[in-house]
Structures are given as structure tokens and as C-alpha cells.
Design an enzyme around this catalytic site. Sequence first.
Site, PDB file in Angstrom:
ATOM      1  N   ARG A 164      -3.453  -0.703  -6.657  1.00 55.42           N
ATOM      2  CA  ARG A 164      -4.458  -1.809  -6.092  1.00 55.42           C
ATOM      3  C   ARG A 164      -4.315  -2.929  -7.092  1.00 55.42           C
ATOM      4  NH1 ARG A 164      -3.428   1.950  -2.408  1.00 55.42           N
ATOM      5  NH2 ARG A 164      -4.515   2.839  -1.073  1.00 55.42           N
ATOM      6  N   SER A 238     -10.681   0.747   2.975  1.00 52.71           N
ATOM      7  CA  SER A 238     -11.196   1.851   1.168  1.00 52.71           C
ATOM      8  C   SER A 238     -12.133   0.187   0.926  1.00 52.71           C
ATOM      9  CB  SER A 238     -10.761   2.056   0.124  1.00 52.71           C
ATOM     10  OG  SER A 238      -9.315   3.321   0.862  1.00 52.71           O
ATOM     11  N   GLU A 334     -12.250  -2.748  -3.889  1.00 54.35           N
ATOM     12  CA  GLU A 334     -10.839  -3.115  -3.880  1.00 54.35           C
ATOM     13  C   GLU A 334     -11.070  -4.239  -3.457  1.00 54.35           C
ATOM     14  OE1 GLU A 334      -7.937  -0.259  -1.631  1.00 54.35           O
ATOM     15  OE2 GLU A 334      -8.339  -1.578  -0.068  1.00 54.35           O
TER      16      GLU A 334
HETATM   17  P1  FAD Z   1      -6.211 -10.681   3.811  1.00 51.83           P
HETATM   18  O1  FAD Z   1      -7.223 -10.421   3.939  1.00 51.83           O
HETATM   19  O2  FAD Z   1      -6.313 -12.009   4.844  1.00 51.83           O
HETATM   20  O3  FAD Z   1      -6.967 -11.211   2.134  1.00 51.83           O
HETATM   21  C1  FAD Z   1      -6.258 -10.664   1.243  1.00 51.83           C
HETATM   22  C2  FAD Z   1      -6.325 -11.488  -0.374  1.00 51.83           C
HETATM   23  O4  FAD Z   1      -5.123 -12.417  -0.755  1.00 51.83           O
HETATM   24  C3  FAD Z   1      -7.224 -12.339  -0.103  1.00 51.83           C
HETATM   25  O5  FAD Z   1      -7.633 -12.108  -1.492  1.00 51.83           O
HETATM   26  C4  FAD Z   1      -6.241 -13.518   0.501  1.00 51.83           C
HETATM   27  O6  FAD Z   1      -6.707 -14.514  -0.420  1.00 51.83           O
HETATM   28  C5  FAD Z   1      -5.043 -13.460   0.094  1.00 51.83           C
HETATM   29  N1  FAD Z   1      -3.980 -13.721   0.490  1.00 51.83           N
HETATM   30  C6  FAD Z   1      -3.355 -13.265   1.781  1.00 51.83           C
HETATM   31  N2  FAD Z   1      -2.228 -13.756   2.459  1.00 51.83           N
HETATM   32  C7  FAD Z   1      -2.213 -14.295   0.936  1.00 51.83           C
HETATM   33  C8  FAD Z   1      -0.339 -15.424   0.588  1.00 51.83           C
HETATM   34  N3  FAD Z   1      -0.088 -15.613   2.017  1.00 51.83           N
HETATM   35  N4  FAD Z   1      -0.458 -16.357   0.123  1.00 51.83           N
HETATM   36  C9  FAD Z   1      -1.434 -16.159  -1.009  1.00 51.83           C
HETATM   37  N5  FAD Z   1      -2.761 -15.197  -1.100  1.00 51.83           N
HETATM   38  C10 FAD Z   1      -3.123 -14.666  -0.094  1.00 51.83           C
HETATM   39  N6  FAD Z   1      -4.474  -1.268   2.183  1.00 51.83           N
HETATM   40  C11 FAD Z   1      -4.048  -0.550   1.575  1.00 51.83           C
HETATM   41  O7  FAD Z   1      -3.448  -0.404   0.356  1.00 51.83           O
HETATM   42  N7  FAD Z   1      -3.465   0.727   1.719  1.00 51.83           N
HETATM   43  C12 FAD Z   1      -3.692   1.344   2.232  1.00 51.83           C
HETATM   44  O8  FAD Z   1      -3.619   2.458   3.436  1.00 51.83           O
HETATM   45  C13 FAD Z   1      -4.597   0.044   3.871  1.00 51.83           C
HETATM   46  N8  FAD Z   1      -6.273   0.758   4.525  1.00 51.83           N
HETATM   47  C14 FAD Z   1      -6.025  -0.403   5.349  1.00 51.83           C
HETATM   48  C15 FAD Z   1      -7.086   0.286   6.682  1.00 51.83           C
HETATM   49  C16 FAD Z   1      -8.302  -0.307   7.556  1.00 51.83           C
HETATM   50  C17 FAD Z   1      -8.355  -0.050   8.514  1.00 51.83           C
HETATM   51  C18 FAD Z   1      -8.364  -1.657   6.662  1.00 51.83           C
HETATM   52  C19 FAD Z   1      -9.400  -2.790   7.829  1.00 51.83           C
HETATM   53  C20 FAD Z   1      -7.504  -2.475   6.070  1.00 51.83           C
HETATM   54  C21 FAD Z   1      -6.416  -1.571   4.883  1.00 51.83           C
HETATM   55  N9  FAD Z   1      -6.141  -1.626   3.492  1.00 51.83           N
HETATM   56  C22 FAD Z   1      -5.273  -0.657   3.376  1.00 51.83           C
HETATM   57  C23 FAD Z   1      -6.596  -2.798   3.252  1.00 51.83           C
HETATM   58  C24 FAD Z   1      -5.827  -4.535   3.884  1.00 51.83           C
HETATM   59  O9  FAD Z   1      -5.337  -3.466   5.059  1.00 51.83           O
HETATM   60  C25 FAD Z   1      -4.589  -4.793   2.751  1.00 51.83           C
HETATM   61  O10 FAD Z   1      -5.008  -5.062   1.816  1.00 51.83           O
HETATM   62  C26 FAD Z   1      -3.368  -5.959   3.562  1.00 51.83           C
HETATM   63  O11 FAD Z   1      -2.453  -6.099   2.914  1.00 51.83           O
HETATM   64  C27 FAD Z   1      -4.008  -7.333   3.345  1.00 51.83           C
HETATM   65  O12 FAD Z   1      -3.310  -8.164   4.434  1.00 51.83           O
HETATM   66  P2  FAD Z   1      -4.620  -8.996   5.310  1.00 51.83           P
HETATM   67  O13 FAD Z   1      -3.262  -9.950   5.769  1.00 51.83           O
HETATM   68  O14 FAD Z   1      -5.449  -9.108   5.899  1.00 51.83           O
HETATM   69  O15 FAD Z   1      -4.583 -10.101   3.976  1.00 51.83           O
HETATM   70  N1  EPU Z   2     -12.622  12.465  -0.044  1.00 49.60           N
HETATM   71  C1  EPU Z   2     -14.056  13.209   0.489  1.00 49.60           C
HETATM   72  N2  EPU Z   2     -14.876  12.068   1.348  1.00 49.60           N
HETATM   73  C2  EPU Z   2     -15.115  11.424   1.744  1.00 49.60           C
HETATM   74  C3  EPU Z   2     -13.247  10.687   1.763  1.00 49.60           C
HETATM   75  C4  EPU Z   2     -12.595  11.339   1.120  1.00 49.60           C
HETATM   76  O1  EPU Z   2     -14.905  13.840  -0.282  1.00 49.60           O
HETATM   77  O2  EPU Z   2     -15.528  11.737   2.638  1.00 49.60           O
HETATM   78  C5  EPU Z   2     -12.542  13.356  -0.252  1.00 49.60           C
HETATM   79  C6  EPU Z   2     -10.818  14.133   0.269  1.00 49.60           C
HETATM   80  O3  EPU Z   2     -11.231  15.022   0.667  1.00 49.60           O
HETATM   81  C7  EPU Z   2      -9.707  14.051   0.014  1.00 49.60           C
HETATM   82  C8  EPU Z   2      -9.494  12.541  -1.395  1.00 49.60           C
HETATM   83  O4  EPU Z   2     -10.961  12.335  -1.282  1.00 49.60           O
HETATM   84  O5  EPU Z   2      -9.906  15.204  -1.534  1.00 49.60           O
HETATM   85  C9  EPU Z   2      -8.808  11.470  -1.224  1.00 49.60           C
HETATM   86  O6  EPU Z   2      -9.418  11.077   0.277  1.00 49.60           O
HETATM   87  P1  EPU Z   2      -8.461  10.153   1.479  1.00 49.60           P
HETATM   88  O7  EPU Z   2      -6.691  11.773   1.260  1.00 49.60           O
HETATM   89  O8  EPU Z   2      -8.857   9.801   2.624  1.00 49.60           O
HETATM   90  O9  EPU Z   2      -7.624   9.388   0.475  1.00 49.60           O
HETATM   91  P2  EPU Z   2      -8.530   7.719  -0.046  1.00 49.60           P
HETATM   92  O10 EPU Z   2      -8.005   7.839  -1.919  1.00 49.60           O
HETATM   93  O11 EPU Z   2     -10.224   8.246   0.340  1.00 49.60           O
HETATM   94  C10 EPU Z   2      -6.634   6.696  -0.388  1.00 49.60           C
HETATM   95  C11 EPU Z   2      -6.403   4.965  -0.261  1.00 49.60           C
HETATM   96  C12 EPU Z   2      -6.686   4.225   1.212  1.00 49.60           C
HETATM   97  C13 EPU Z   2      -4.726   5.611   1.322  1.00 49.60           C
HETATM   98  C14 EPU Z   2      -5.023   7.281   1.493  1.00 49.60           C
HETATM   99  C15 EPU Z   2      -3.803   7.786   1.610  1.00 49.60           C
HETATM  100  C16 EPU Z   2      -7.665   4.363  -2.361  1.00 49.60           C
HETATM  101  C17 EPU Z   2      -8.833   3.497  -2.477  1.00 49.60           C
HETATM  102  N3  EPU Z   2      -7.487   3.701  -1.139  1.00 49.60           N
HETATM  103  O12 EPU Z   2      -7.578   6.629   0.381  1.00 49.60           O
HETATM  104  O13 EPU Z   2      -5.976   2.853   1.241  1.00 49.60           O
HETATM  105  O14 EPU Z   2      -4.180   5.087   3.183  1.00 49.60           O
HETATM  106  O15 EPU Z   2      -5.750   7.121   0.172  1.00 49.60           O
HETATM  107  O16 EPU Z   2      -2.934   7.544   0.676  1.00 49.60           O
HETATM  108  O17 EPU Z   2      -6.074   3.824  -2.431  1.00 49.60           O
HETATM  109  C18 EPU Z   2      -7.453   0.610   1.427  1.00 49.60           C
HETATM  110  O18 EPU Z   2      -6.492   0.661   0.042  1.00 49.60           O
HETATM  111  O19 EPU Z   2      -8.035   0.245   2.150  1.00 49.60           O
HETATM  112  C19 EPU Z   2      -7.493   2.064   1.902  1.00 49.60           C
HETATM  113  C20 EPU Z   2      -7.285   3.239   3.522  1.00 49.60           C
END
Ligand code: FAD
Ligand code: EPU
Length: 338
Positions: A164, A238, A334
Site C-alpha cells: 500500500r 480499509s 491507508e
Molecule cells: P482517489 O481516491 O481519487 O485518489 C487517491 C490518491 O491518489 C489521492 O492522494 C489522489 O490525489 C491521488 N491520485 C488519484 N489519481 C491520480 C493521478 N492520476 N495522478 C496522481 N495522483 C492521483 N484498495 C486496494 O488496494 N485494494 C482493495 O482491495 C481495495 N478495496 C476497496 C474497496 C472499497 C469498497 C473501496 C471504497 C476502496 C477500496 N480500495 C482498495 C481503495 C481504492 O479503491 C484504491 O486506493 C484506488 O486505487 C483509489 O482510486 P481512486 O481513483 O478512487 O483514487
Molecule cells: N478480520 C477480523 N475481523 C474483521 C475483519 C477481518 O477478525 O472485522 C480478520 C479475518 O478473519 C482474517 C483477517 O482479519 O483473518 C484478514 O481479513 P480479510 O481477508 O477480510 O482482509 P483484510 O486484511 O481485512 C485486506 C486488504 C483489502 C483487500 C483484502 C483481500 C488491507 C489494508 N486491506 O483486507 O484491501 O481487499 O485484504 O485481499 O491490506 C483496501 O485496501 O481498501 C482493501 C479493501
Amino acid sequence: MIISENISLLRYNTFQIDVAAKYFAEIKSENDFSELLREEKFRSQQKLILGGGSNILFTKSFDGIVVKNSFTGISIVKEDENCVWVRAAAGEVWHQFVLWCIEKNLAGLENLSLIPGQVGAAPMQNIGAYGVEIRDLFDELEAIEIATGEKVNFKNAECEFGYRESVFKNKFKNQFLISAVTFRLNKIPKFNVNYGDIKMTLDEMRVNDLTIKAVSDAVIKIRSSKLPDPKVLGNAGSFFKNPVISKEEFESFISKNPLANNYPQKDGTVKVPAGWLIEQCGWKGKVVGNTGSHKSQALVLVNYGGATGNEVYQLALDIQKSVQDKFGVTIQPEVNLV
Ligand code: FAD
Ligand code: EPU
């Protein structure tokens, strides 16, 4: 290019926080951006590049210009016997781009299906899910230096990707607009289905022959059941990163918390799930004013409607403190705080 004044950012961030931007411009090309940089009126204004707004928490109105990236275009750049290089413009929606690759039978990004946001933000924090991070497939990105308007390319090593993390979240924070990203995808898939519930979900779906599309469908199914849809409930995924602690810290931690799940890293450090730590502190499902920690994923902070960014931030600080007090472990956001 239309530049608006004093507009609400409510529909431009998935946390659904209602703050204003002094100026707001949607740019559709590099020319639009150059034009904006040349304008005397905007030269001294702070600039915030915005994608889908899915990893941002606005704690106050933005006293500058928000630049919404809407560059479009996906194309194949080159190919060899094993790989295909695909370039996507920064404003493409990430999941649509992943589906485009899957349709062309190009493998690598399927585990990253359904991550919200745009392509240009993906390198910012080296997005990852289900055992894959973009650094595994990333070739290079094109960027424009905001201070000078100069075009610069960054190869994989130059992005300093980590969990991240990237150089754009640290040393070069707010210094570049990422305009396009090129990925090197595989003609022959190397499936990665060992993480989490993927195998079990594929079985439930009665998939016998593994395909790129089947893995993507399984990931979509898991994500849809676990994570709140930001269109329904404001959130940014997250809120915190999972803390990565030293071997010594981990030994002390696990002796006191033998039930905690944990993920040993190649360098000897250990990743501990922040969701578990937060749940153990009693936050999971707790509603605090208009905010709270989600009932099925403690790591996701939500806006139940009308929350301010500061309300969410205060909740995050309280959670951070209780995890520190109970476990002696520091959890870091994050989400990008603005
Ligand atoms: P924004 O929120 O618009 O911007 C994020 C940052 O990037 C800001 O600092 C912005 O200034 C900068 N930025 C954006 N675009 C540019 C550009 N073109 N050039 C320079 N800087 C820029 N992330 C994960 O890694 N894994 C996950 O599984 C995951 N699951 C998610 C689930 C949900 C429900 C949500 C809401 C978010 C999740 N995220 C996850 C976080 C998010 O989706 C990612 O970080 C994504 O890449 C953000 O993209 P965005 O375009 O919305 O960025
Ligand atoms: N857990 C709990 N309680 C909770 C949530 C999770 O005990 O309320 C435990 C689960 O049981 C499991 C562990 O935590 O043992 C990990 O949980 P999960 O697999 O749901 O993944 P996570 O670590 O919570 C990460 C990423 C997600 C990504 C998933 C799948 C980070 C900060 N988050 O979540 O990314 O989608 O793994 O790979 O690394 C994001 O970055 O926004 C994001 C959603």
C-alpha cells in the site's frame, strides 16, 4: 475544459463527505492540463489530483483547485511470445480496464477485479487484493510534473512500490499527475487462487476448468459479500493498513494473543490483521454519531449519512489509540487525508 468555482465534492468521494472545492476542473487530455498549468490565476493555487475519490477522506474544504482526471483510452502497445503490454489512460475506471483485459484473455489482473477507482490512482498505493499487487504486473507509468509541466516516465523500480505504498504517496506526494499506466500481462495464465476464500468460492460456483474469467467472478463474488458498496454506504475500503511488525514484536504479541491470524513476510516481519485487532477492541459494528466501524468488516469505517470528515477522522484516532493501548501495536491509515 470547464472550471467551476465553489462546488461540492460530495459526489466525487466515496466517503460521501460534503466539503467544497474553491475551484474544480475536469481534464480530458494532457492539453487541458497544460492549459490549466499555464493559467496565471491557478499557478499559485494548491492542486489536488482526483480520480474516483475512493481512497480519500476530506476533513475540510479544499482551498485550491481540484483536478479530476478523465483521460481515456486503452491500447495494446506491444507483445512477444508470452506477454502483452497494455497501456491505459489514468481516467479509465479500474474495474472496466480489468474486464477489458479479461475479455482479451490477458491474465494477471483478475484477482484485482472490482477494486473501485481509476487506473491513474492504482500505482499511488500499489493496489492489491487476494495475493496480487499491481507491482507484479506493472511495467511503467507516464506522469507530468505539476511544478514544471515536464513529462516523466517511471519504471517499476523507480516507483518504490511496497505494501500500500509508492514513491507518489511519500517522497513525491502531490508532485506528479499520473497520466497513463502500462502493464505487462500474460498470454498463459499463472493462476493465484491460494489466497482467502477463492478456492472455496470456485468450488461453490462449480468451476472445474479454471479460467481468467472464473477467477475474476469468484473475486467479485467474495468482495460483494464482504465489503459495503460505497454507493449505498459511504466508505473508502480499509481505513487502516494491516500493521507489519518485527519478528521480536510478533513473538511477544502472539504469546499473549495465540488466536490472532498472521501472515509471515519474506523478510521475517509479520503482517497482523488490523480488522482482528479493531474487532477485539470492541469496535466492530459500533455506531458513533453518523459514523462507525462496519458490522462485517471492522477495518472499514463508514458514513451512515451526513458525517463530516472530522467525525470519521476522530473515530479513526480513537480506534488507533485503543489498538495501541490494548496490543501495543500502531495502526496507520491507508486512506489519504486531505
Ligand atoms: P482517489 O481516491 O481519487 O485518489 C487517491 C490518491 O491518489 C489521492 O492522494 C489522489 O490525489 C491521488 N491520485 C488519484 N489519481 C491520480 C493521478 N492520476 N495522478 C496522481 N495522483 C492521483 N484498495 C486496494 O488496494 N485494494 C482493495 O482491495 C481495495 N478495496 C476497496 C474497496 C472499497 C469498497 C473501496 C471504497 C476502496 C477500496 N480500495 C482498495 C481503495 C481504492 O479503491 C484504491 O486506493 C484506488 O486505487 C483509489 O482510486 P481512486 O481513483 O478512487 O483514487
Ligand atoms: N478480520 C477480523 N475481523 C474483521 C475483519 C477481518 O477478525 O472485522 C480478520 C479475518 O478473519 C482474517 C483477517 O482479519 O483473518 C484478514 O481479513 P480479510 O481477508 O477480510 O482482509 P483484510 O486484511 O481485512 C485486506 C486488504 C483489502 C483487500 C483484502 C483481500 C488491507 C489494508 N486491506 O483486507 O484491501 O481487499 O485484504 O485481499 O491490506 C483496501 O485496501 O481498501 C482493501 C479493501
